[in-house]
Scaffold this active site. Sequence first.
Site, PDB file in Angstrom:
ATOM      1  N   SER A  82       0.868  -1.185   0.000  1.00 22.54           N
ATOM      2  CA  SER A  82       0.000   0.000   0.000  1.00 22.54           C
ATOM      3  C   SER A  82       0.901   1.229   0.000  1.00 22.54           C
ATOM      4  O   SER A  82       2.018   1.184   0.547  1.00 22.54           O
ATOM      5  CB  SER A  82      -0.881   0.011   1.251  1.00 22.54           C
ATOM      6  OG  SER A  82      -1.489   1.289   1.390  1.00 22.54           O
ATOM      7  N   TYR A 131      -1.495  -0.906  10.267  1.00 20.55           N
ATOM      8  CA  TYR A 131      -1.620  -1.247   8.836  1.00 20.55           C
ATOM      9  C   TYR A 131      -0.424  -0.707   8.033  1.00 20.55           C
ATOM     10  O   TYR A 131       0.212  -1.450   7.267  1.00 20.55           O
ATOM     11  CB  TYR A 131      -2.938  -0.673   8.302  1.00 20.55           C
ATOM     12  CG  TYR A 131      -3.178  -0.934   6.833  1.00 20.55           C
ATOM     13  CD1 TYR A 131      -3.554  -2.201   6.375  1.00 20.55           C
ATOM     14  CD2 TYR A 131      -3.038   0.084   5.890  1.00 20.55           C
ATOM     15  CE1 TYR A 131      -3.777  -2.438   5.028  1.00 20.55           C
ATOM     16  CE2 TYR A 131      -3.264  -0.143   4.539  1.00 20.55           C
ATOM     17  CZ  TYR A 131      -3.633  -1.402   4.114  1.00 20.55           C
ATOM     18  OH  TYR A 131      -3.846  -1.637   2.775  1.00 20.55           O
TER      19      TYR A 131
HETATM   20  N1  LIG Z   1      -8.655  -1.299  -1.489  1.00 19.18           N
HETATM   21  C1  LIG Z   1      -7.682  -0.412  -1.360  1.00 19.18           C
HETATM   22  O1  LIG Z   1      -7.884   0.798  -1.475  1.00 19.18           O
HETATM   23  C2  LIG Z   1      -6.278  -0.861  -1.084  1.00 19.18           C
HETATM   24  C3  LIG Z   1      -5.273   0.102  -1.111  1.00 19.18           C
HETATM   25  C4  LIG Z   1      -3.961  -0.286  -0.842  1.00 19.18           C
HETATM   26  C5  LIG Z   1      -3.676  -1.611  -0.589  1.00 19.18           C
HETATM   27  N2  LIG Z   1      -4.677  -2.536  -0.566  1.00 19.18           N
HETATM   28  C6  LIG Z   1      -4.317  -3.925  -0.275  1.00 19.18           C
HETATM   29  O2  LIG Z   1      -4.833  -4.760  -1.293  1.00 19.18           O
HETATM   30  C7  LIG Z   1      -5.139  -6.051  -0.766  1.00 19.18           C
HETATM   31  C8  LIG Z   1      -6.582  -6.419  -1.133  1.00 19.18           C
HETATM   32  O3  LIG Z   1      -7.435  -5.429  -0.603  1.00 19.18           O
HETATM   33  P1  LIG Z   1      -8.995  -5.392  -0.938  1.00 19.18           P
HETATM   34  O4  LIG Z   1      -9.390  -3.979  -0.858  1.00 19.18           O
HETATM   35  O5  LIG Z   1      -9.291  -6.195  -2.155  1.00 19.18           O
HETATM   36  O6  LIG Z   1      -9.562  -6.158   0.367  1.00 19.18           O
HETATM   37  P2  LIG Z   1     -10.952  -6.898   0.646  1.00 19.18           P
HETATM   38  O7  LIG Z   1     -11.947  -6.554  -0.409  1.00 19.18           O
HETATM   39  O8  LIG Z   1     -11.279  -6.596   2.063  1.00 19.18           O
HETATM   40  O9  LIG Z   1     -10.570  -8.450   0.502  1.00 19.18           O
HETATM   41  C9  LIG Z   1      -9.665  -9.007   1.415  1.00 19.18           C
HETATM   42  C10 LIG Z   1      -9.320 -10.414   1.005  1.00 19.18           C
HETATM   43  O10 LIG Z   1      -8.381 -10.925   1.976  1.00 19.18           O
HETATM   44  C11 LIG Z   1      -8.857 -12.154   2.505  1.00 19.18           C
HETATM   45  N3  LIG Z   1      -8.533 -12.242   3.934  1.00 19.18           N
HETATM   46  C12 LIG Z   1      -8.860 -11.361   4.902  1.00 19.18           C
HETATM   47  N4  LIG Z   1      -8.436 -11.806   6.110  1.00 19.18           N
HETATM   48  C13 LIG Z   1      -7.819 -12.994   5.881  1.00 19.18           C
HETATM   49  C14 LIG Z   1      -7.199 -13.954   6.726  1.00 19.18           C
HETATM   50  N5  LIG Z   1      -7.094 -13.810   8.050  1.00 19.18           N
HETATM   51  N6  LIG Z   1      -6.682 -15.068   6.157  1.00 19.18           N
HETATM   52  C15 LIG Z   1      -6.777 -15.252   4.815  1.00 19.18           C
HETATM   53  N7  LIG Z   1      -7.359 -14.389   3.969  1.00 19.18           N
HETATM   54  C16 LIG Z   1      -7.886 -13.273   4.492  1.00 19.18           C
HETATM   55  C17 LIG Z   1     -10.356 -12.109   2.314  1.00 19.18           C
HETATM   56  O11 LIG Z   1     -10.836 -13.455   2.256  1.00 19.18           O
HETATM   57  P3  LIG Z   1     -12.408 -13.827   2.585  1.00 19.18           P
HETATM   58  O12 LIG Z   1     -13.214 -13.036   1.588  1.00 19.18           O
HETATM   59  O13 LIG Z   1     -12.494 -15.277   2.354  1.00 19.18           O
HETATM   60  O14 LIG Z   1     -12.681 -13.413   3.981  1.00 19.18           O
HETATM   61  C18 LIG Z   1     -10.504 -11.346   0.993  1.00 19.18           C
HETATM   62  O15 LIG Z   1     -10.389 -12.219  -0.107  1.00 19.18           O
HETATM   63  C19 LIG Z   1      -4.887  -5.946   0.740  1.00 19.18           C
HETATM   64  O16 LIG Z   1      -3.617  -6.485   1.041  1.00 19.18           O
HETATM   65  C20 LIG Z   1      -4.905  -4.465   1.005  1.00 19.18           C
HETATM   66  O17 LIG Z   1      -4.143  -4.121   2.128  1.00 19.18           O
HETATM   67  C21 LIG Z   1      -5.973  -2.191  -0.807  1.00 19.18           C
END
Ligand SMILES: NC(=O)c1ccc[n+]([C@@H]2O[C@H](COP(=O)([O-])OP(=O)(O)OC[C@H]3O[C@@H](n4cnc5c(N)ncnc54)[C@H](OP(=O)(O)O)[C@@H]3O)[C@@H](O)[C@H]2O)c1
Length: 243
Positions: A139, A152
């Site tokens: 991130s 985070y």
């Molecule tokens: N969205 C943003 O703006 C943003 C910005 C910067 C970085 N990121 C990074 O991008 C990545 C994806 O983010 P996202 O926005 O797509 O998140 P999201 O929609 O909340 O999805 C999170 C994913 O992680 C899995 N997960 C959560 N807790 C877990 C655990 N304890 N063990 C195994 N799997 C787990 C979830 O699985 P389940 O669905 O099965 O629970 C889900 O598939 C993350 O690393 C986040 O930090 C996101």
Amino acid sequence: MERVAFITGASRGLGKAMAYAFAKKDYAIAVHYNTAKDDAEKVVNDIINLGGKALAVSASLSNFASISSAVNTVHQHFGQIDVLINNAGIKDDAPINELTLKTFQEVFDVNVTGAWCFMKEVSRIMMKQHRGRIINISSGVGTYGRQNQTNYAGSKGALNAITKSLSKELGPFNITVNAIAPGLIETDMTADVNSVHKEKYRQEIPLQRLGLPEDIANAALFLASDKASFISGQILHVNGGLR
Ligand SMILES: NC(=O)c1ccc[n+]([C@@H]2O[C@H](COP(=O)([O-])OP(=O)(O)OC[C@H]3O[C@@H](n4cnc5c(N)ncnc54)[C@H](OP(=O)(O)O)[C@@H]3O)[C@@H](O)[C@H]2O)c1
């Protein structure tokens, strides 16, 4: 030869977008999930219905044994793992005087230790193959920091340092290790960010729009491609030019 991409957290959000994007480029996909079995199975069925290959596999990022077992299942099923995308992650924001040690550690357990366990288990296979691509989804806050995100942002900073360190270890095995650092992208993770803040953030972005999951998927496709074979140890910021 068909390539295999193992994408963690592919049931939702960025991981799901990457699963579809890689499947469209003829990768076989290991769709990892934690709790969202139905969502992960839908992603798998969509890919199979489009003529692709996919397998759903669950593991908790807080549990090394389940990660090891998931990696072995995927390796046995497909016979190889060419790309690991460490995408699954959580956030739980609070100012430091309200943030508990438990919450601090939970975020590190998933975002750092869990991702590291995946790298450890998959790199063992990639070293034997003498090829591989590891892409960690970090991130922007891992580089720039953000208030109320000591847990985070700290975890993503650690992931960046692991990315750089591991790239030095695995380079001799023809394995690249890079990270993508997204800006704010609309997914479940950012559903709690209010619309006024999102608009203010959008106005600060030189390209004048919020990022889409597909923007992250395109960056990951590039880093996984042959065109990126000499790029390793890098943190690629995908944020519309914000910083
Ligand atoms: N969205 C943003 O703006 C943003 C910005 C910067 C970085 N990121 C990074 O991008 C990545 C994806 O983010 P996202 O926005 O797509 O998140 P999201 O929609 O909340 O999805 C999170 C994913 O992680 C899995 N997960 C959560 N807790 C877990 C655990 N304890 N063990 C195994 N799997 C787990 C979830 O699985 P389940 O669905 O099965 O629970 C889900 O598939 C993350 O690393 C986040 O930090 C996101």
